[in-house]
Scaffold this active site. Sequence first.
Site, PDB file in Angstrom:
ATOM      1  N   ALA A   1       1.945   2.496   7.547  1.00 46.79           N
ATOM      2  CA  ALA A   1       2.315   3.987   7.905  1.00 46.79           C
ATOM      3  C   ALA A   1       1.076   4.493   8.370  1.00 46.79           C
ATOM      4  CB  ALA A   1       2.667   4.755   6.729  1.00 46.79           C
TER       5      ALA A   1
ATOM      6  N   ASN B   1       0.796  -1.209   0.171  1.00 43.08           N
ATOM      7  CA  ASN B   1       0.150   0.256  -0.083  1.00 43.08           C
ATOM      8  C   ASN B   1       0.905   1.187   0.159  1.00 43.08           C
ATOM      9  OD1 ASN B   1      -1.922   1.832   0.029  1.00 43.08           O
ATOM     10  ND2 ASN B   1      -2.829   0.747   2.092  1.00 43.08           N
ATOM     11  N   ASP B   2       1.649   1.454   1.208  1.00 43.89           N
ATOM     12  CA  ASP B   2       2.372   2.791   1.254  1.00 43.89           C
ATOM     13  C   ASP B   2       3.381   2.856  -0.073  1.00 43.89           C
ATOM     14  OD1 ASP B   2       0.974   3.028   3.506  1.00 43.89           O
ATOM     15  OD2 ASP B   2       2.351   2.111   4.739  1.00 43.89           O
ATOM     16  N   VAL B   3       3.998   1.984  -0.367  1.00 43.51           N
ATOM     17  CA  VAL B   3       4.890   1.989  -1.358  1.00 43.51           C
ATOM     18  C   VAL B   3       4.483   2.516  -2.651  1.00 43.51           C
ATOM     19  CG1 VAL B   3       6.423   0.610  -0.331  1.00 43.51           C
ATOM     20  CG2 VAL B   3       4.999  -0.491  -1.973  1.00 43.51           C
TER      21      VAL B   3
END
Lengths: 104, 460
Positions: B427, B386-388
């Site tokens: 995150a 997700n965050d990447v």
Amino acid sequence: MNESIVWLTIFVLSIFVGVEVIAKVSSTLHTPLMSGANAIHGIILVGAILVTGAADSTVTLVVGLAAVVLATINLVGGFVVTDRMLQMFGGARRPEVTRREDSA
Amino acid sequence: MIPTWVALAYLAAAICFILALKGLSSPRTARRGNLIGVVGAAVALVVVFFEGDLDHLVPILVAIGVGTVAGVVAARQVQMTQMPQLVALFNGVGGGAAALVAMLELHELAPLGDRAEGFALAATAFTIVIGSISFSGSLVTFAKLQELITTRPVIFRGLPIAFGGSLLVAVALAVLVVVEPAIGWGILLALLGLAIGVLLVLPVGGADVPIVISLLNAFTGLSVAAGGYVLDNTLLLVAGTLVGASGTFLTKLMATAMGRSLLNTLFGALKGGSTLGASVMSDRPVRSAGPQDVAILLGYAQRVIIVPGYGLAVAQAQHTLRELVDLLSSRGVDVDYAIHPVAGRMPGHMNVLLAEAQVPYEQLKEMDDINGEFKQADVVLVVGANDVVNPAARSTPGAPIYGMPILHADHAKQVVFMKRSMRPGFAGIENELLFDPKTSLLFGDAKDSMSKLLNAVKAL
């Protein structure tokens, strides 16, 4: 030469060596490198053995032995887990994979 | 006095450690490097018994045996997904060992009173406090990674004061150890170190935990180095300093790879930054798709890029994913994996996890190599990440991940997310890409969805 200066020299030179040897590491290897460095500081085991060998009471002996056990876990476990990570990639990658498939 | 040949053997061991670190920093030589480290350690452990007259040999050997069994079993049994926590744990016990060794040295030095060397006492105090910080800090990182406690930053009113106060008291106690050496000060210092370690790690958010492990690793190295000075042992000094220096540098490299500054990692949450936001699930509309829809997208594409994340590994879906990729390749689809430097829980973690599933190394593309290719990709399949791929890292200056290098999945023609739920990533922030009109979501456990998807592609 003052002995403290000798120690300081070793310390400072070791800092430079420590940074230099890993300066070009690729991000792929950050985790195994951290794990390998982690194993290396398990060498405190040498210190643990020395102080335990000089223990003069039951309390100091028990504390010393606790240090020996903890340091051994760090040293041995650290090297073994690093090797496990590195089995997955690196030099002998191709033959490694074939062999594992054969045995499976 | 240490016999000359013992000192020379220590030198050989120190050289082995340098070569080990050197070897570990290149993929081709990494495994050999690790083995050279083992040789160095073995040499040191044999000769230490010849350094002087040691009592209690049998209990010492038994203790080494116990530690070896525990270490090997833990290292062999651990799931590859849980490896970061294990490294944290190993680091913690190493710090604990260093602190205990320094305590025993203080016990030796204290009766000497004024005759004890001031610098040795200072080094002892340093080893006790830093070793203790590393021990408790590593246990907290372990708990965070194992999700025994929340992965979100834990902060409370007065934490900065408690932290700063503890540091000041620790310095005062260290001065007392030097001026008025007594084991009591040492014990207080150790307890304070334990508290500082906890206070240091609690405010760190889950995604930043690997950086903290690396930092604590460097801490343990430095405490071992100081312990070497106290014990008059050059090997400990050199080995500890090597790890301290390379660990600090590695911490910096990791922080850069994640687009974070070290200070921000440690104290960002204390400033009340936006790391605390968006813990609620969003109820904005998204487009969800079934396995058949996704199978058609993938099966008739020319270029597919897979973005694997930690969720993939947790669901143990990497083997099924490899089957899917093999199947797509046999249909003539050009497939690659795009590996973000911090995919997984640590830099390089995802490479290890996929290599375990026997994904060919050549298909794993690093971020800088593949980022330009997303524009040509027909479909990007994001599995458990997700965050990447969160474009907020490029576009939203206020976001906690702003500035972090990301994979440009949003440049592709179609994006498919395989997700368990709409829960935000590690995150803790929302991903705009999920709401993009070209994005479809395939909800469910990664392994389950992946098998369904595999069957659907087979049926095409």
